[in-house]
Design a protein around this motif. Structure first.
Motif, PDB file in Angstrom:
ATOM      1  N   ILE A 109     -29.024 -62.005  34.896  1.00  0.00           N
ATOM      2  CA  ILE A 109     -29.416 -62.886  35.993  1.00  0.00           C
ATOM      3  C   ILE A 109     -29.391 -62.058  37.264  1.00  0.00           C
ATOM      4  O   ILE A 109     -28.389 -61.414  37.586  1.00  0.00           O
ATOM      5  CB  ILE A 109     -28.481 -64.097  36.109  1.00  0.00           C
ATOM      6  CG1 ILE A 109     -28.613 -64.942  34.846  1.00  0.00           C
ATOM      7  CG2 ILE A 109     -28.806 -64.921  37.337  1.00  0.00           C
ATOM      8  CD1 ILE A 109     -27.694 -66.089  34.764  1.00  0.00           C
ATOM      9  N   ASP A 110     -30.494 -62.078  37.979  1.00  0.00           N
ATOM     10  CA  ASP A 110     -30.619 -61.316  39.212  1.00  0.00           C
ATOM     11  C   ASP A 110     -29.676 -61.894  40.259  1.00  0.00           C
ATOM     12  O   ASP A 110     -29.575 -63.115  40.417  1.00  0.00           O
ATOM     13  CB  ASP A 110     -32.067 -61.383  39.704  1.00  0.00           C
ATOM     14  CG  ASP A 110     -32.342 -60.404  40.819  1.00  0.00           C
ATOM     15  OD1 ASP A 110     -31.435 -59.612  41.158  1.00  0.00           O
ATOM     16  OD2 ASP A 110     -33.466 -60.424  41.348  1.00  0.00           O
ATOM     17  N   LYS A 111     -28.985 -61.020  40.994  1.00  0.00           N
ATOM     18  CA  LYS A 111     -28.030 -61.487  42.003  1.00  0.00           C
ATOM     19  C   LYS A 111     -28.703 -62.313  43.096  1.00  0.00           C
ATOM     20  O   LYS A 111     -28.070 -63.143  43.727  1.00  0.00           O
ATOM     21  CB  LYS A 111     -27.287 -60.300  42.619  1.00  0.00           C
ATOM     22  CG  LYS A 111     -28.162 -59.395  43.460  1.00  0.00           C
ATOM     23  CD  LYS A 111     -27.372 -58.275  44.062  1.00  0.00           C
ATOM     24  CE  LYS A 111     -28.289 -57.441  44.952  1.00  0.00           C
ATOM     25  NZ  LYS A 111     -27.590 -56.363  45.598  1.00  0.00           N
ATOM     26  N   ARG A 112     -30.020 -62.122  43.287  1.00  0.00           N
ATOM     27  CA  ARG A 112     -30.721 -62.887  44.321  1.00  0.00           C
ATOM     28  C   ARG A 112     -30.914 -64.350  43.919  1.00  0.00           C
ATOM     29  O   ARG A 112     -31.213 -65.175  44.759  1.00  0.00           O
ATOM     30  CB  ARG A 112     -32.068 -62.242  44.625  1.00  0.00           C
ATOM     31  CG  ARG A 112     -31.904 -60.891  45.324  1.00  0.00           C
ATOM     32  CD  ARG A 112     -33.205 -60.192  45.435  1.00  0.00           C
ATOM     33  NE  ARG A 112     -33.546 -59.701  44.090  1.00  0.00           N
ATOM     34  CZ  ARG A 112     -34.460 -58.801  43.832  1.00  0.00           C
ATOM     35  NH1 ARG A 112     -35.158 -58.289  44.788  1.00  0.00           N
ATOM     36  NH2 ARG A 112     -34.689 -58.397  42.608  1.00  0.00           N
ATOM     37  N   LYS A 113     -30.730 -64.645  42.632  1.00  0.00           N
ATOM     38  CA  LYS A 113     -30.858 -66.024  42.174  1.00  0.00           C
ATOM     39  C   LYS A 113     -29.576 -66.814  42.391  1.00  0.00           C
ATOM     40  O   LYS A 113     -29.579 -68.031  42.303  1.00  0.00           O
ATOM     41  CB  LYS A 113     -31.264 -66.060  40.700  1.00  0.00           C
ATOM     42  CG  LYS A 113     -32.667 -65.534  40.483  1.00  0.00           C
ATOM     43  CD  LYS A 113     -33.118 -65.709  39.073  1.00  0.00           C
ATOM     44  CE  LYS A 113     -34.553 -65.204  38.952  1.00  0.00           C
ATOM     45  NZ  LYS A 113     -35.137 -65.571  37.669  1.00  0.00           N
ATOM     46  N   LEU A 114     -28.486 -66.117  42.680  1.00  0.00           N
ATOM     47  CA  LEU A 114     -27.225 -66.787  42.977  1.00  0.00           C
ATOM     48  C   LEU A 114     -27.255 -67.248  44.431  1.00  0.00           C
ATOM     49  O   LEU A 114     -27.393 -66.448  45.339  1.00  0.00           O
ATOM     50  CB  LEU A 114     -26.047 -65.836  42.741  1.00  0.00           C
ATOM     51  CG  LEU A 114     -25.872 -65.339  41.317  1.00  0.00           C
ATOM     52  CD1 LEU A 114     -24.888 -64.192  41.278  1.00  0.00           C
ATOM     53  CD2 LEU A 114     -25.412 -66.450  40.414  1.00  0.00           C
ATOM     54  N   VAL A 115     -27.139 -68.549  44.634  1.00  0.00           N
ATOM     55  CA  VAL A 115     -27.235 -69.111  45.975  1.00  0.00           C
ATOM     56  C   VAL A 115     -25.821 -69.224  46.544  1.00  0.00           C
ATOM     57  O   VAL A 115     -25.169 -70.259  46.443  1.00  0.00           O
ATOM     58  CB  VAL A 115     -27.933 -70.495  45.958  1.00  0.00           C
ATOM     59  CG1 VAL A 115     -28.113 -71.010  47.373  1.00  0.00           C
ATOM     60  CG2 VAL A 115     -29.258 -70.410  45.225  1.00  0.00           C
ATOM     61  N   LEU A 116     -25.362 -68.139  47.131  1.00  0.00           N
ATOM     62  CA  LEU A 116     -24.019 -68.082  47.695  1.00  0.00           C
ATOM     63  C   LEU A 116     -24.166 -68.043  49.213  1.00  0.00           C
ATOM     64  O   LEU A 116     -24.565 -67.028  49.776  1.00  0.00           O
ATOM     65  CB  LEU A 116     -23.323 -66.822  47.169  1.00  0.00           C
ATOM     66  CG  LEU A 116     -21.819 -66.748  47.180  1.00  0.00           C
ATOM     67  CD1 LEU A 116     -21.210 -67.904  46.400  1.00  0.00           C
ATOM     68  CD2 LEU A 116     -21.352 -65.446  46.580  1.00  0.00           C
TER      69      LEU A 116
END
Length: 147
Positions: A109-116
Motif C-alpha cells: 500500500i502506497d504511503k500516499r494512500k494513508l490519510v494521516l
C-alpha cells in the motif's frame, strides 16, 4: 466536423468521446497531434469498445479495493518506538513508517494512500483512514507500543 477523441484533452473532451469541433481546428491542430480522429463508423465503434473495456477495468479495480479494505480492517499494525512520560513519543509515527510496517506484512500500500492529517505522537491505538479507490476508504488500526 465530428471527431472521436483518442486522448483526454482538457477543456475539449475525454478519451472515447464523440464531439463536434470546427473543421479548421480539427485538421490543423487536433489531428496532427494525434488527439482525435475523424468520426467514421469504425472509429466510433472502436471508441465505444474502449469505453466498455475501461468501465470493466474500473469496476474490477473497485472490487479489488473493497477486498483489500476488508483485509485492512481486520489487521492491527503494531509499531514499537521509544516514549517518554505520559505516553508522549520521542519523534512521531508518519505514514511512511506505517507503510513500511505494512510492507513487512506483505501488503503493498502506497504511503500516499494513508490519510494521516498529522503524525501520531502518542501511545495507543489510532484509526488511520486508507483511501484505496476514489469510492473506497478503509480504516486501519495502528497500535503504537513502547519499546
Amino acid at each position: 466536423m465530428k471527431v472521436v477523441f483518442l486522448k483526454d484533452m482538457k477543456g475539449q473532451g475525454k478519451k472515447g468521446e464523440v464531439k463536434e469541433v470546427s473543421e479548421g481546428y480539427a485538421r490543423n491542430f487536433l489531428i496532427p497531434r494525434g488527439v482525435v480522429s475523424p468520426a467514421s463508423e469504425g472509429n466510433v465503434k472502436q471508441a465505444e469498445e474502449l469505453k466498455k473495456g475501461e468501465q470493466k477495468r474500473k469496476e474490477r479495480e473497485k472490487e479489488e479495493a473493497i477486498e483489500l479494505g476488508k483485509k485492512l480492517e481486520e489487521i492491527t499494525v503494531q509499531i514499537k518506538t521509544k516514549a517518554g512520560e505520559g505516553g508522549r513519543l520521542f519523534g512521531s509515527i508518519t505514514s511512511s513508517k506505517i507503510g513500511d510496517e505494512l510492507a513487512k506484512l506483505k501488503l503493498k500500500i502506497d504511503k500516499r494512500k494513508l490519510v494521516l492529517d498529522e503524525p501520531i505522537r502518542s501511545l495507543g491505538v489510532t484509526q488511520v483512514p486508507v483511501k484505496l479507490h476514489p469510492e473506497v476508504t478503509a480504516k486501519l488500526k495502528v497500535h503504537v507500543m513502547e519499546e
